[in-house]
Write a protein that holds these residues in place. Structure first.
Motif, PDB file in Angstrom:
ATOM      1  N   LYS A  81       2.677  -5.976  -4.648  1.00 15.41           N
ATOM      2  CA  LYS A  81       4.071  -6.113  -4.102  1.00 15.41           C
ATOM      3  C   LYS A  81       4.205  -7.434  -3.389  1.00 15.41           C
ATOM      4  O   LYS A  81       5.077  -8.332  -3.446  1.00 15.41           O
ATOM      5  N   ARG A  82       3.368  -7.604  -2.326  1.00 13.95           N
ATOM      6  CA  ARG A  82       3.138  -8.869  -1.567  1.00 13.95           C
ATOM      7  C   ARG A  82       2.348  -9.844  -2.099  1.00 13.95           C
ATOM      8  O   ARG A  82       1.332  -9.304  -2.647  1.00 13.95           O
ATOM      9  N   ARG A  83       2.217 -11.250  -1.730  1.00 17.53           N
ATOM     10  CA  ARG A  83       1.265 -12.097  -2.132  1.00 17.53           C
ATOM     11  C   ARG A  83       0.212 -11.697  -1.956  1.00 17.53           C
ATOM     12  O   ARG A  83      -1.160 -11.899  -2.879  1.00 17.53           O
ATOM     13  N   GLN A  84      -0.470 -11.194  -0.841  1.00 17.84           N
ATOM     14  CA  GLN A  84      -1.716 -10.759  -0.330  1.00 17.84           C
ATOM     15  C   GLN A  84      -2.142  -9.439  -1.111  1.00 17.84           C
ATOM     16  O   GLN A  84      -3.431  -9.385  -1.317  1.00 17.84           O
ATOM     17  N   ASP A  85      -1.262  -8.629  -1.636  1.00 18.06           N
ATOM     18  CA  ASP A  85      -1.563  -7.571  -2.505  1.00 18.06           C
ATOM     19  C   ASP A  85      -2.111  -8.473  -3.856  1.00 18.06           C
ATOM     20  O   ASP A  85      -2.833  -7.901  -4.400  1.00 18.06           O
ATOM     21  N   SER A  86      -1.415  -9.260  -4.370  1.00 14.78           N
ATOM     22  CA  SER A  86      -1.622  -9.892  -5.510  1.00 14.78           C
ATOM     23  C   SER A  86      -3.281 -10.715  -5.478  1.00 14.78           C
ATOM     24  O   SER A  86      -3.971 -10.620  -6.360  1.00 14.78           O
ATOM     25  N   VAL A  87      -3.434 -11.289  -4.344  1.00 18.44           N
ATOM     26  CA  VAL A  87      -4.757 -11.722  -4.069  1.00 18.44           C
ATOM     27  C   VAL A  87      -5.773 -10.597  -4.488  1.00 18.44           C
ATOM     28  O   VAL A  87      -6.696 -10.849  -4.887  1.00 18.44           O
ATOM     29  N   SER A  88      -5.366  -9.484  -3.362  1.00 26.03           N
ATOM     30  CA  SER A  88      -6.615  -8.497  -3.413  1.00 26.03           C
ATOM     31  C   SER A  88      -6.898  -7.959  -4.790  1.00 26.03           C
ATOM     32  O   SER A  88      -7.894  -7.597  -5.137  1.00 26.03           O
ATOM     33  N   CYS A  89      -5.681  -7.975  -5.647  1.00 27.15           N
ATOM     34  CA  CYS A  89      -6.127  -7.437  -7.164  1.00 27.15           C
ATOM     35  C   CYS A  89      -6.988  -8.452  -7.683  1.00 27.15           C
ATOM     36  O   CYS A  89      -7.867  -8.102  -8.376  1.00 27.15           O
ATOM     37  N   GLY A  90      -6.551  -9.693  -7.426  1.00 27.88           N
ATOM     38  CA  GLY A  90      -7.673 -10.807  -8.253  1.00 27.88           C
ATOM     39  C   GLY A  90      -9.022 -10.679  -7.837  1.00 27.88           C
ATOM     40  O   GLY A  90     -10.221 -10.781  -8.191  1.00 27.88           O
ATOM     41  N   LEU A  91      -9.047 -10.545  -6.261  1.00 21.58           N
ATOM     42  CA  LEU A  91     -10.440 -10.416  -5.569  1.00 21.58           C
ATOM     43  C   LEU A  91     -11.243  -9.124  -5.834  1.00 21.58           C
ATOM     44  O   LEU A  91     -12.574  -9.281  -5.929  1.00 21.58           O
ATOM     45  N   LYS A  92     -10.589  -8.125  -6.621  1.00 19.09           N
ATOM     46  CA  LYS A  92     -11.274  -6.957  -7.076  1.00 19.09           C
ATOM     47  C   LYS A  92     -12.163  -7.287  -8.350  1.00 19.09           C
ATOM     48  O   LYS A  92     -13.162  -7.058  -8.485  1.00 19.09           O
ATOM     49  N   ARG A  93     -11.535  -8.594  -8.969  1.00 21.68           N
ATOM     50  CA  ARG A  93     -12.661  -8.754  -9.998  1.00 21.68           C
ATOM     51  C   ARG A  93     -13.514  -9.895  -9.740  1.00 21.68           C
ATOM     52  O   ARG A  93     -14.343 -10.084 -10.583  1.00 21.68           O
ATOM     53  N   PHE A 181      -8.566  -7.405   7.032  1.00 20.74           N
ATOM     54  CA  PHE A 181      -7.361  -7.318   7.571  1.00 20.74           C
ATOM     55  C   PHE A 181      -6.271  -7.529   6.503  1.00 20.74           C
ATOM     56  O   PHE A 181      -5.174  -8.124   6.531  1.00 20.74           O
ATOM     57  N   LYS A 182      -6.467  -6.972   5.205  1.00 25.28           N
ATOM     58  CA  LYS A 182      -5.398  -7.095   3.933  1.00 25.28           C
ATOM     59  C   LYS A 182      -4.010  -6.555   4.371  1.00 25.28           C
ATOM     60  O   LYS A 182      -3.314  -7.034   3.757  1.00 25.28           O
ATOM     61  N   ASN A 183      -4.128  -5.668   5.617  1.00 20.41           N
ATOM     62  CA  ASN A 183      -2.610  -4.978   5.702  1.00 20.41           C
ATOM     63  C   ASN A 183      -1.926  -5.898   6.742  1.00 20.41           C
ATOM     64  O   ASN A 183      -0.758  -5.626   7.332  1.00 20.41           O
ATOM     65  N   VAL A 184      -2.798  -6.982   7.324  1.00 15.96           N
ATOM     66  CA  VAL A 184      -2.026  -7.896   8.185  1.00 15.96           C
ATOM     67  C   VAL A 184      -1.068  -9.044   7.530  1.00 15.96           C
ATOM     68  O   VAL A 184      -1.680  -9.560   6.628  1.00 15.96           O
ATOM     69  N   PRO A 185       0.286  -8.675   7.692  1.00 12.15           N
ATOM     70  CA  PRO A 185       1.111  -9.864   6.966  1.00 12.15           C
ATOM     71  C   PRO A 185       0.823 -11.200   7.288  1.00 12.15           C
ATOM     72  O   PRO A 185       0.728 -11.595   8.345  1.00 12.15           O
ATOM     73  N   VAL A 186       0.571 -11.938   6.159  1.00 12.57           N
ATOM     74  CA  VAL A 186       0.531 -13.371   6.489  1.00 12.57           C
ATOM     75  C   VAL A 186       0.912 -14.006   5.044  1.00 12.57           C
ATOM     76  O   VAL A 186       1.352 -13.592   4.199  1.00 12.57           O
ATOM     77  N   THR A 187       1.137 -15.343   5.159  1.00 12.82           N
ATOM     78  CA  THR A 187       1.599 -16.184   4.071  1.00 12.82           C
ATOM     79  C   THR A 187       0.535 -16.840   3.406  1.00 12.82           C
ATOM     80  O   THR A 187       0.882 -17.757   2.364  1.00 12.82           O
ATOM     81  N   ASP A 188      -0.650 -16.991   3.933  1.00  7.98           N
ATOM     82  CA  ASP A 188      -1.910 -17.805   3.260  1.00  7.98           C
ATOM     83  C   ASP A 188      -3.172 -16.766   3.452  1.00  7.98           C
ATOM     84  O   ASP A 188      -3.129 -16.096   4.251  1.00  7.98           O
TER      85      ASP A 188
END
Ligand code: CTP
Ligand code: MG
Length: 228
Positions: A81-93, A181-188
């Motif tokens: 949903k959020r940018r950081q959620d997308s980063v998390s999806c990439g980091l899983k790999r 901290f993945k649930n802390v809202p951030v923009t980068d």
């Protein structure tokens, strides 16, 4: 030094207000996303690329990486949903990947070139974490609160940087920052590493390294691409 790049293309592009998804919009006949993928693919330090897409552009992105021979792409994964959620999806790999460093880049920044990529990588190699940025040109005033129009103070511009991607992190640092901290809202992404108490280094990006956000940015991008 083994680096895997994560390229984000899973946003909704709401502010772009176009039927064509932002990563697929064209700058001189070539999709926005392809520009930075080509730069990363050509860069000798980048071993693999993971693309984070969404359900609406997933198939099209798969076909574009074939058409443009972006041969370092290891996989295309779905984002969140959020940018950081997308980063998390990439980091899983990345967890089981043998990379030492992770480079994170927004596909909405087509004009990241090899010089910027090299600068960020070289600095991250020394400090563990480096991000691209440019000195702020504007006068920035801080308001009293987020819904106030009253000036609290004027910030000292000499200390202000507008931060861009790419951002490069030692693998263990970015994984632990996201774990904690993945649930802390951030923009980068660097913001989460800052929260770990780690020093983040800024290297010079470029004023051409714009992020396409609103429709007029695409017009500016056409102009920049003509001068490149
Ligand atoms: N991004 C992503 N997943 C999300 C949100 C953003 O991968 N859930 C990516 C975008 O595709 C873009 C980058 O993060 O490459 C920067 O985000 P932004 O410029 O805000 O793009 P969008 O979120 O797509 O646009 P908007 O905020 O206007 O909806
Ligand atoms: Mg967004």
């Amino acid at each position: 030094m083994n680096i895997t790049a994560i390229v984000l293309a899973a946003g909704k592009g709401r502010r772009f207000k176009s039927k064509v998804p932002k990563p697929l919009a064209k700058i001189r006949f070539k999709p926005v996303l392809i520009y930075s993928l080509e730069s990363l693919c050509r860069h000798p330090r980048i071993r693999k690329i993971i693309i984070v897409a969404n359900a609406a552009n997933f198939k099209k992105i798969l076909s574009l990486i074939k058409r443009y021979h972006i041969n370092k792409v290891a996989c295309v994964v779905l984002g969140g949903k959020r940018r950081q959620d997308s980063v998390s999806c990439g980091l899983k790999r990345i967890i089981d990947d043998d990379c030492d460093f992770v480079l994170i880049h927004d596909s909405a920044r087509p004009f990241t070139d090899s010089k910027i990529i090299s600068r960020v990588i070289e600095k991250a190699k020394k400090s563990g974490c480096a991000i691209a940025g440019v000195p702020v040109k504007a006068t920035i005033k801080k308001a009293v609160s987020s819904n106030s129009r009253i000036v609290d103070k004027t910030l000292d511009r000499r200390m202000l940087w507008e931060i861009q991607t790419p951002q490069v992190f030692r693998k263990d640092l970015i994984l632990s920052a996201y774990k904690k901290f993945k649930n802390v809202p951030v923009t980068d992404d660097a913001s989460l590493v800052e929260k770990l108490g780690r020093k983040v280094s800024i290297v010079l990006g470029s004023y051409n390294n714009i992020k396409i956000t609103t429709p007029e940015d695409l017009a500016l991008a056409q102009y920049i691409s003509l001068r490149k």
